[in-house]
Design a protein around this motif. Structure first.
Motif, mmCIF file in Angstrom:
data_model
loop_
_atom_site.group_PDB
_atom_site.id
_atom_site.type_symbol
_atom_site.label_atom_id
_atom_site.label_comp_id
_atom_site.label_asym_id
_atom_site.label_seq_id
_atom_site.Cartn_x
_atom_site.Cartn_y
_atom_site.Cartn_z
ATOM 1 N N GLU A 166 2.359 22.754 -13.537
ATOM 2 C CA GLU A 166 1.846 22.086 -12.333
ATOM 3 C C GLU A 166 2.782 20.988 -11.839
ATOM 4 O O GLU A 166 2.862 20.713 -10.655
ATOM 5 N N ARG A 167 3.402 20.315 -12.766
ATOM 6 C CA ARG A 167 4.275 19.162 -12.507
ATOM 7 C C ARG A 167 3.607 18.101 -11.618
ATOM 8 O O ARG A 167 4.266 17.416 -10.833
ATOM 9 N N ALA A 168 2.305 17.960 -11.758
ATOM 10 C CA ALA A 168 1.593 16.828 -11.164
ATOM 11 C C ALA A 168 1.613 15.708 -12.215
ATOM 12 O O ALA A 168 2.299 15.804 -13.219
ATOM 13 N N TYR A 169 0.831 14.650 -12.007
ATOM 14 C CA TYR A 169 0.875 13.547 -12.968
ATOM 15 C C TYR A 169 0.178 13.932 -14.270
ATOM 16 O O TYR A 169 -0.949 14.406 -14.276
ATOM 17 N N ALA B 14 12.647 9.626 -0.936
ATOM 18 C CA ALA B 14 12.641 9.183 0.455
ATOM 19 C C ALA B 14 11.684 8.009 0.644
ATOM 20 O O ALA B 14 10.544 8.045 0.183
ATOM 21 N N ASN B 15 12.186 6.966 1.305
ATOM 22 C CA ASN B 15 11.359 5.840 1.755
ATOM 23 C C ASN B 15 10.515 5.207 0.651
ATOM 24 O O ASN B 15 9.308 5.002 0.826
ATOM 25 N N LEU B 16 11.144 4.924 -0.476
ATOM 26 C CA LEU B 16 10.425 4.240 -1.552
ATOM 27 C C LEU B 16 10.309 2.762 -1.195
ATOM 28 O O LEU B 16 11.305 2.049 -1.088
ATOM 29 N N VAL C 226 7.096 2.930 -6.919
ATOM 30 C CA VAL C 226 7.934 3.975 -7.508
ATOM 31 C C VAL C 226 9.378 3.647 -7.166
ATOM 32 O O VAL C 226 9.678 3.259 -6.037
ATOM 33 N N SER D 116 6.868 15.696 -14.440
ATOM 34 C CA SER D 116 6.850 15.879 -12.993
ATOM 35 C C SER D 116 8.281 15.828 -12.445
ATOM 36 O O SER D 116 8.804 16.837 -11.986
ATOM 37 N N ALA E 29 4.160 19.740 -5.227
ATOM 38 C CA ALA E 29 2.973 19.218 -5.912
ATOM 39 C C ALA E 29 2.713 17.788 -5.459
ATOM 40 O O ALA E 29 3.613 17.067 -5.029
ATOM 41 N N ARG E 30 1.450 17.403 -5.555
ATOM 42 C CA ARG E 30 1.054 16.017 -5.347
ATOM 43 C C ARG E 30 0.990 15.342 -6.717
ATOM 44 O O ARG E 30 0.344 15.859 -7.627
ATOM 45 N N TRP E 31 1.663 14.191 -6.830
ATOM 46 C CA TRP E 31 1.678 13.423 -8.072
ATOM 47 C C TRP E 31 0.869 12.161 -7.830
ATOM 48 O O TRP E 31 1.113 11.444 -6.860
ATOM 49 N N GLU E 32 -0.101 11.914 -8.678
ATOM 50 C CA GLU E 32 -0.992 10.780 -8.442
ATOM 51 C C GLU E 32 -1.187 10.047 -9.757
ATOM 52 O O GLU E 32 -1.853 10.547 -10.659
ATOM 53 N N LYS E 33 -0.586 8.893 -9.852
ATOM 54 C CA LYS E 33 -0.626 8.141 -11.106
ATOM 55 C C LYS E 33 -1.619 6.997 -10.994
ATOM 56 O O LYS E 33 -1.496 6.148 -10.095
ATOM 57 N N PRO E 34 -2.603 6.940 -11.890
ATOM 58 C CA PRO E 34 -3.568 5.838 -11.844
ATOM 59 C C PRO E 34 -2.845 4.494 -11.973
ATOM 60 O O PRO E 34 -1.856 4.385 -12.698
ATOM 61 N N LEU F 281 -0.686 5.447 -7.402
ATOM 62 C CA LEU F 281 0.586 5.791 -6.783
ATOM 63 C C LEU F 281 0.540 7.274 -6.432
ATOM 64 O O LEU F 281 0.178 8.094 -7.281
ATOM 65 N N MET G 77 2.690 10.507 -4.733
ATOM 66 C CA MET G 77 3.954 11.048 -4.228
ATOM 67 C C MET G 77 3.797 12.543 -3.966
ATOM 68 O O MET G 77 3.147 13.253 -4.740
ATOM 69 N N LYS H 298 5.955 15.895 -3.900
ATOM 70 C CA LYS H 298 7.233 16.328 -4.469
ATOM 71 C C LYS H 298 7.502 17.773 -4.095
ATOM 72 O O LYS H 298 6.586 18.588 -4.038
ATOM 73 N N HIS I 221 6.506 9.208 -0.661
ATOM 74 C CA HIS I 221 5.118 8.764 -0.763
ATOM 75 C C HIS I 221 4.227 9.625 0.124
ATOM 76 O O HIS I 221 4.615 10.012 1.215
#
Lengths: 558, 558
Positions: free
Chosen positions: A26-29, A509-511, A515, A524, B178-183, B190, B192, B194, B557
């Motif tokens: 999945e490479r999500a969090y 991009a645009n950090l 992050v 991820s 993928a959407r990465w979502e870190k608590p 957060l 992102m 990707k 983001h």
């Protein structure tokens, strides 16, 4: 040969392995190891116990009970100025490689599930002693404590698990056995029973670096080990302790699980003894993992021809600044990435390309000098208070970085000078804040090479288009591990993304928030791409693990 | 950059691709391309249409409409003595590589699904013209027609699809985005977005061989092409036509699908022009696939340092004869494997290790000489009738094999001499039956090297244990693509299997029926292991495809 039953450690860790296998698809969090050093996570005694364990190593022989010890070797110098005086076994290379080779057949025959279970138990053991590991990383690399705990502990363990998961998926993507039945017209079908065995390549050699002794070593170590290879760990002479601790716990778990502890051994040396080159050319060594200089990485690739060689080398990490909707956020984000570990990350931006006519922002036009001032001021703010600053910068890892910092000062106009900071706790710590220089795009001879350390260049270009040319040329030539772009124009974002694909570098991009371009998240983000000169492989993808073992088949009529 | 829509060809072939993906996970029996040349399968007109198409190429220029043609080159000599006189474009290397490089970005950006669809359409097109391909293989390699149809046609296409499936699985084992979502504690997580892009390494170079121009070339060709690389095909000067036909249809399909046909080009040369070496050292060339001599394979590995080099070289394929419950079946099976294509397969057994005291069989004890006679007689029977024999042996591929056959005769005691056979259809065909020599295990200087062609050694050993020593030592040193064992003792079978794991060679046990050690089935058997000196990679596994592309990431983001 019948299939082995998996060791109980496989069952113990199967759910974690399974979750990791989902994560890499999945490479999500996801994270397996908690990055917070809070006692609420680890218990009240974990921190003091880890500190005490670390201190017990000091001024003593680090006993590993591995074969072929011919004496003791040491000499680590802490960037925090703390005396370490740990002495490690000096190995006899023949004895070490002989023992590693002899340990492999039983490990091979145990099968992927057992090996994965044992490796996960090693990670668990390391996690249980993560404070000890964090102190070892801090006082050898110069990372501040929280960073040493996270990057050197939890994140390193996550990356190890990620590599392990890829390797496990790779070993098990074909079945262990199958019935093959081919129709034969009106006659009886042809029937064969086939078995596929995972066989190791040979001994894996992991060559550690000074700045990230665990984070950069763990993926290779565990990818090689879980695929059936024995691993010899050759630490950087400046950062032996974190890997000695790692080897100690790995051997402990291997022995407890009934395997030969010589599957993981330490090959320590004093500076400049050249042990890595001796080991890397040995015929028993069939895999090499290396993090360090381009020069030595290229040497390994050219000379360790009997081995699969995975290198992470140097590059020119680049930021393309075109425009932004959040000028302060951009300056703060870039500044943080320069300050963190005083720019001693292989992912720290070096070249910040800004049109000399300035950029558009939400607050109107900003000149080149205003962009420079914005970033410089943000760096100044993060480092202004020594007590808070040193928790970000840590200390300077070694003399080489200090010398480079001195040489760099003449390369451009000083936007922000580097300052020596007195560490409030460790009076002898060598602390420096970032140096930022401005120079024109025609100064490529300077900024076109890597200047590892707290050294960055604000490069003035004719336009964003020109920035892209510089980006393509410099990264195309020298490689990079990271790249970033700031723009509010979708076409520019797409153009930079296309250029990033062409030169094979990961792009952020645009950090502007929490992050940072120099941080990558296990499970991820990929670290490195293997698609440019900065590394010949990405950590933790299929290509990184697939050649660490081979499949050997047997077949017979059913 | 948004994700592309897949080309309609993806939808057309998605079911086949999906079935192939299942097959590589199961590795049970499956085949996509029918191996029967029967008109019931292909229609009445397929065979005559293919023959006519083949004949139309003769004594003519083979036009490919590819850039940089500087003249015409030819000189193939048919082992069947048939005049060919086909002339191929002689390429300008700069123009060819320039065009190949320019064709890649759009192919890269089309994405894995579109590339897979287009590649499957190429395979389908080749399959529709499989008789044409079979004739081209037969008259350049010297394979008999049915074998040329099967190994050069259907099985080659199956292997191509197998490699393509592995490559597709590899490219799609991580998501495109993928959407990465870190608590973040009590704050907003957060977030992102990707994206992961598959980027090609660069130009792939496929260096074909004389004996299996399609079978050995297709896996590399399609694995490189589907992963986004352009491919330059450099055929063996003795077997250009099968690959010229392949390139022609590949270019046709690519153009029809809206892509640059220069993604696949032909680099023909006359014998000894050294074009492979020129191409292999070019910086644009980042992948090399080679089948041929150990000497040249080693040269490529040592010198084409800018590329990932996959080689299949020479080895000493070995049969360990310990005992059998089916003496006649054993002799017939071994004999067939020696006769097929007169031993000119890289998988043909060379060394047959037999205890000098003889072996136990279902019919009692058989002496070493009786084993030799049994195999010799079985070979004699298969080749006794010239009309039936030539349909197995085919013709001798080139002068080199004939010369080696002459030199070999003095190496041992002749068990069965090689005979020249007059081909009933092609009077000028060069046909030879197998030579079998007996010699003692101490003659390792002779049998310890590869003698490619219709040359086998019956090696007398002290015991099966001694046979295993010889097996480990010779295969350990020189490598092998195949090994076989005959035994009715489970312990011996296990011991040989363990030895096979140690030296990394695929093992077949007790083949006495319709499966032969020199044949491997696509989607089930692996060809080569990469675990010994005969090949640095297996065809069609994860390791074979994973490094043909890289992943480049972008993140921003959400």
């Amino acid at each position: 040969m019948s299939e082995p039953h998996p060791h109980p450690l496989y069952g113990k860790h199967a759910a974690t392995l399974d979750r990791a296998l989902t994560a890499i698809r999945e490479r999500a969090y996801w994270s397996a190891f908690n990055e917070s050093p809070s006692p609420r996570v680890h218990g009240e005694d974990a921190a003091p116990r880890g500190k005490a364990a670390f201190e017990a190593y000091l001024d003593a022989n680090f006993s590993l009970d591995q074969p072929g010890t011919t004496g003791w070797v040491g000499g680590e110098k802490s960037p925090f100025g703390v005396p370490l005086d740990v002495r490690y076994p000096r190995p006899d290379v023949d004895a070490l490689l002989g023992a590693a080779t002899a340990a492999m057949p039983a490990w091979r025959d145990a099968g992927p599930q057992t090996r994965a279970g044992v490796c996960l138990e090693i990670l668990t053991r390391l996690s249980e002693n993560v404070f000890e590991l964090a102190h070892a990383v801090q006082f050898t690399s110069g990372q501040a404590f929280v960073m040493a705990f996270q990057a050197g502990g939890a994140h390193a363990l996550d990356r190890a698990l990620e590599a392990l998961a890829y390797a496990y998926a790779e070993m098990t993507r074909i079945p262990a056995s199958a019935r093959w039945e081919k129709p034969a017209g009106k006659g009886e079908p042809l029937r064969m029973d086939k078995t596929w065995h995972v066989v190791p390549r040979g001994v894996g050699l992991v060559i550690g670096c000074n700045t990230f002794p665990t984070w950069n070593s763990y993926p290779g170590l565990f990818a090689s080990l879980v695929t059936g290879n024995a691993v010899v760990v050759k630490p950087h002479p400046g950062a032996v302790l974190p890997l000695a601790v790692t080897v100690k716990y790995a051997r402990e778990v291997l022995a407890e699980a009934g395997f030969d502890p010589n599957l993981v051994t330490l090959a320590a040396e004093a500076p400049s003894e050249g042990l890595a080159s001796v080991l890397a050319l040995r015929p028993e060594v069939r895999i090499v993992d290396f993090t360090g200089s381009t020069e030595y990485g290229d040497w390994l690739e050219a000379n360790a021809r009997q081995a699969a060689v995975y290198t992470e080398k140097a590059g020119v990490n680049t930021v393309v600044v075109d425009s932004t909707d959040d000028f302060a956020g951009m300056c703060n984000n870039i500044a943080f990435s320069l300050v963190l570990y005083s720019g001693q990350m292989c992912t720290t931006p070096q070249n910040i390309l800004v049109p000399r006519e300035g950029i558009a922002t939400e607050g109107g036009h900003k000149s080149f000098d205003e962009v420079a001032e914005g970033i410089g001021a943000a760096v100044g703010k993060l480092t202004g208070d020594p007590a808070r600053g040193v928790e970000l910068t840590g200390a300077i890892v070694n003399e080489g970085v200090l010398e480079r910092l001195e040489r760099a000062r003449g390369l451009g106009k000083v936007v922000l000078d580097s300052r020596a900071v007195v560490h409030p706790t460790f009076g002898d710590a060598v602390v420096r804040t970032p140096l930022i220089l401005a120079l024109d795009a025609d100064g490529e001879q300077a900024y076109g090479n890597e200047w590892f350390g707290p050294i960055s260049f604000l490069v003035s270009t004719d336009s964003t288009e020109h920035s892209l040319e510089v980006f393509r040329r410099t990264v195309g030539r020298r490689g990079a591990l990271t790249a970033a772009v700031y723009s509010r124009d979708d076409k520019v974002l797409d153009d930079v993304e296309r250029a990033a694909l062409d030169v094979g570098v990961h792009l952020s991009a645009n950090l502007t928030g929490g992050v940072f371009v120099n941080q990558s998240a296990a499970f991820s983000d990929f670290h490195g791409s293997g698609a440019n000169a900065a590394a010949n492989a990405a950590l933790t993808d299929g290509a990184y693990v697939a050649s660490r073992f081979r499949i050997v088949q047997s077949r017979r009529h059913s």
